[in-house]
Design a protein around this motif. Structure first.
Motif, PDB file in Angstrom:
ATOM      1  N   UNK A 156       0.824  -1.208   0.000  1.00 28.23           N
ATOM      2  CA  UNK A 156       0.000   0.000   0.000  1.00 28.23           C
ATOM      3  C   UNK A 156       0.860   1.261   0.000  1.00 28.23           C
ATOM      4  N   UNK A 157       1.977   1.220   0.718  1.00 25.71           N
ATOM      5  CA  UNK A 157       2.878   2.378   0.725  1.00 25.71           C
ATOM      6  C   UNK A 157       3.463   2.607  -0.664  1.00 25.71           C
ATOM      7  N   UNK A 158       3.837   1.519  -1.345  1.00 27.89           N
ATOM      8  CA  UNK A 158       4.339   1.653  -2.709  1.00 27.89           C
ATOM      9  C   UNK A 158       3.288   2.215  -3.644  1.00 27.89           C
ATOM     10  N   UNK A 159       2.037   1.778  -3.475  1.00 26.05           N
ATOM     11  CA  UNK A 159       0.953   2.307  -4.286  1.00 26.05           C
ATOM     12  C   UNK A 159       0.693   3.775  -4.013  1.00 26.05           C
ATOM     13  N   UNK A 160       0.776   4.162  -2.744  1.00 28.87           N
ATOM     14  CA  UNK A 160       0.537   5.560  -2.386  1.00 28.87           C
ATOM     15  C   UNK A 160       1.590   6.480  -3.003  1.00 28.87           C
ATOM     16  N   UNK A 196       3.053  -3.005  16.026  1.00 33.86           N
ATOM     17  CA  UNK A 196       1.814  -2.590  15.367  1.00 33.86           C
ATOM     18  C   UNK A 196       1.741  -1.072  15.252  1.00 33.86           C
ATOM     19  N   UNK A 197       2.406  -0.368  16.169  1.00 36.94           N
ATOM     20  CA  UNK A 197       2.472   1.088  16.060  1.00 36.94           C
ATOM     21  C   UNK A 197       3.255   1.513  14.831  1.00 36.94           C
ATOM     22  N   UNK A 198       4.349   0.788  14.517  1.00 33.78           N
ATOM     23  CA  UNK A 198       5.129   1.088  13.313  1.00 33.78           C
ATOM     24  C   UNK A 198       4.288   0.879  12.060  1.00 33.78           C
ATOM     25  N   UNK A 199       3.558  -0.236  12.021  1.00 32.40           N
ATOM     26  CA  UNK A 199       2.676  -0.500  10.870  1.00 32.40           C
ATOM     27  C   UNK A 199       1.622   0.597  10.724  1.00 32.40           C
ATOM     28  N   UNK A 200       1.028   0.978  11.849  1.00 29.58           N
ATOM     29  CA  UNK A 200      -0.012   2.010  11.819  1.00 29.58           C
ATOM     30  C   UNK A 200       0.560   3.344  11.354  1.00 29.58           C
ATOM     31  N   UNK A 201       1.776   3.668  11.779  1.00 28.67           N
ATOM     32  CA  UNK A 201       2.404   4.926  11.385  1.00 28.67           C
ATOM     33  C   UNK A 201       2.657   4.964   9.879  1.00 28.67           C
ATOM     34  N   UNK A 202       3.196   3.868   9.320  1.00 33.53           N
ATOM     35  CA  UNK A 202       3.453   3.822   7.877  1.00 33.53           C
ATOM     36  C   UNK A 202       2.142   3.911   7.103  1.00 33.53           C
ATOM     37  N   UNK A 203       1.113   3.223   7.583  1.00 37.51           N
ATOM     38  CA  UNK A 203      -0.192   3.307   6.932  1.00 37.51           C
ATOM     39  C   UNK A 203      -0.761   4.720   7.006  1.00 37.51           C
ATOM     40  N   UNK A 204      -0.571   5.367   8.148  1.00 36.07           N
ATOM     41  CA  UNK A 204      -1.079   6.732   8.301  1.00 36.07           C
ATOM     42  C   UNK A 204      -0.390   7.682   7.328  1.00 36.07           C
ATOM     43  N   UNK A 205       0.916   7.551   7.181  1.00 31.62           N
ATOM     44  CA  UNK A 205       1.649   8.393   6.225  1.00 31.62           C
ATOM     45  C   UNK A 205       1.152   8.123   4.812  1.00 31.62           C
ATOM     46  N   UNK A 206       0.924   6.844   4.486  1.00 31.59           N
ATOM     47  CA  UNK A 206       0.412   6.491   3.157  1.00 31.59           C
ATOM     48  C   UNK A 206      -0.959   7.118   2.924  1.00 31.59           C
ATOM     49  N   UNK A 207      -1.808   7.096   3.948  1.00 29.52           N
ATOM     50  CA  UNK A 207      -3.145   7.681   3.826  1.00 29.52           C
ATOM     51  C   UNK A 207      -3.061   9.187   3.603  1.00 29.52           C
ATOM     52  N   UNK A 242       1.104   9.422  -5.839  1.00 28.81           N
ATOM     53  CA  UNK A 242       1.556  10.791  -5.610  1.00 28.81           C
ATOM     54  C   UNK A 242       2.448  11.304  -6.737  1.00 28.81           C
ATOM     55  N   UNK A 243       3.386  10.477  -7.199  1.00 30.53           N
ATOM     56  CA  UNK A 243       4.433  10.967  -8.081  1.00 30.53           C
ATOM     57  C   UNK A 243       4.227  10.659  -9.561  1.00 30.53           C
ATOM     58  N   UNK A 244       3.494   9.605  -9.873  1.00 31.27           N
ATOM     59  CA  UNK A 244       3.293   9.246 -11.280  1.00 31.27           C
ATOM     60  C   UNK A 244       2.216  10.126 -11.906  1.00 31.27           C
ATOM     61  N   UNK A 245       2.225  10.200 -13.226  1.00 31.36           N
ATOM     62  CA  UNK A 245       1.181  10.941 -13.934  1.00 31.36           C
ATOM     63  C   UNK A 245      -0.174  10.320 -13.629  1.00 31.36           C
ATOM     64  N   UNK A 246      -1.187  11.166 -13.531  1.00 33.88           N
ATOM     65  CA  UNK A 246      -2.502  10.675 -13.114  1.00 33.88           C
ATOM     66  C   UNK A 246      -3.109   9.691 -14.097  1.00 33.88           C
ATOM     67  N   UNK A 288      -0.615  10.784   2.184  1.00 35.50           N
ATOM     68  CA  UNK A 288      -0.150  10.972   0.807  1.00 35.50           C
ATOM     69  C   UNK A 288      -1.311  10.859  -0.171  1.00 35.50           C
ATOM     70  N   UNK A 289      -2.161   9.857   0.047  1.00 34.60           N
ATOM     71  CA  UNK A 289      -3.303   9.658  -0.846  1.00 34.60           C
ATOM     72  C   UNK A 289      -4.266  10.843  -0.774  1.00 34.60           C
ATOM     73  N   UNK A 290      -4.513  11.346   0.430  1.00 31.58           N
ATOM     74  CA  UNK A 290      -5.417  12.483   0.592  1.00 31.58           C
ATOM     75  C   UNK A 290      -4.846  13.727  -0.091  1.00 31.58           C
ATOM     76  N   UNK A 291      -3.549  13.965   0.063  1.00 35.39           N
ATOM     77  CA  UNK A 291      -2.915  15.125  -0.565  1.00 35.39           C
ATOM     78  C   UNK A 291      -2.999  15.047  -2.074  1.00 35.39           C
ATOM     79  N   UNK A 292      -2.694  13.879  -2.637  1.00 32.03           N
ATOM     80  CA  UNK A 292      -2.735  13.729  -4.082  1.00 32.03           C
ATOM     81  C   UNK A 292      -4.160  13.836  -4.622  1.00 32.03           C
TER      82      UNK A 292
END
Length: 295
Positions: free
Chosen positions: A180-184, A273-284, A188-192, A286-290
């Motif tokens: 999911x992080x790779x997808x996010x 699980x906090x580390x996983x949640x943090x990475x997921x939160x950052x990914x989320x 963000x960076x690839x052409x839409x 990124x998705x919201x910003x894009x």
């Protein structure tokens, strides 16, 4: 060597420190050395090795002691140590066969896309249009036989040892968080209007976690580093490869791997699980910003 021992060896499990020929996924709750069933002694928390018990650092026996644990603290599941790796490979192969049977309409409905019109579909499609599921479904689609063959071979080579070392739940968390992080990052960076698909983000996450695990176990890291370097060269040297997914997956895999194998024993679950949640939160985020940029 019996069948269970052979499976453990193939899965890359470490050997018991007292019985070098016996591979195990259980570690002492005190010193964290790998111990086989013959050496593990039930304690109030997990299992301990004979030396820790004799030295007085053990906490004694307990009939309600925890189940055997992996290096990362996961429950050591009975049966095939590569079960979930085989299931993931099976899902990827099954969906690839569906792609080959149904054709582009199936693939176009589920690959990763920011925002664009797709021939044969009404209106504009993509994550920005509320189709967030594409971040997940694109992880199980591939663009050809060579694409899926390379990814599944990597998954087979990396997945088994990581599943055995982390435990099934933590292994799946690593796989999906990295994908999911790779997808996010791709979103963000690839052409839409640039489509992306493949398990590569999750696979690169396994690469990152494997490097962390091998360093933690003090193994020779040259094979995994060499293979990773080759993959990164291919990523940036060949056109048509979503390098964003590879980089995003790799970085998240390293971060989750550190959280998994270096978590302090007294706060292991919270750290992991906090580390996983943090990475997921950052990914989320990124998705919201894009999405805001595209709409």
């Amino acid at each position: 060597m019996n069948q269970d021992e052979d499976q453990a060896r193939q899965a890359g499990l470490p050997s018991c420190y007292r019985h070098p020929g016996v591979h195990t996924g259980i570690s002492c709750a005190r010193c964290e050395r790998p111990i086989c069933p013959e050496c593990m002694i039930s304690a109030s928390v997990g299992f301990q090795c004979p030396e820790c018990v004799r030295s007085g650092s053990g906490t004694g026996h307990a009939p309600t002691a925890n189940q055997p644990r992996t290096l990362a603290g996961g429950v050591l599941a009975a049966g095939d140590p590569q079960l979930f790796t085989k299931i993931l490979i099976g899902i990827n192969v099954a969906l690839f066969l569906v792609q080959e049977t149904v054709g582009d309409r199936f693939t176009d409905a589920f690959f990763l896309l920011g925002r664009a019109g797709i021939p044969g579909f009404d209106g504009v499609q993509g994550v920005a249009e509320g189709q967030w599921y594409r971040l997940l479904t694109s992880m199980f689609l591939h663009g050809g036989i060579a694409h899926i063959a390379f990814n599944m071979l990597s998954l087979w080579w990396l997945g088994g040892p990581l599943e055995a070392a982390l435990g099934r739940a933590r292994y799946l968390a690593l796989y999906f968080v990295s994908g999911l992080a790779g997808g996010a990052l791709t979103y963000l960076l690839a052409a839409s209007n640039e489509p992306s698909l493949g398990a590569s983000g999750a696979i690169f996450g396994l690469f990152g976690a494997m490097a962390v695990l091998m360093r933690r176990m003090k193994y020779d890291m040259r094979p995994v580093i060499g293979l990773l370097v080759v993959n990164l060269i291919i990523t940036f040297a060949w056109s048509g490869i979503a390098w964003q997914a590879h980089v995003g997956g790799l970085v998240s895999g390293v971060l989750v791997g550190i959280g998994m194998v270096h978590a302090p024993a007294e706060r292991r679950g919270l750290a992991q699980w906090g580390t996983c949640a943090l990475v997921l939160a950052v990914s989320a985020v990124i998705v919201v910003i894009r999405t805001a940029q595209l709409t």
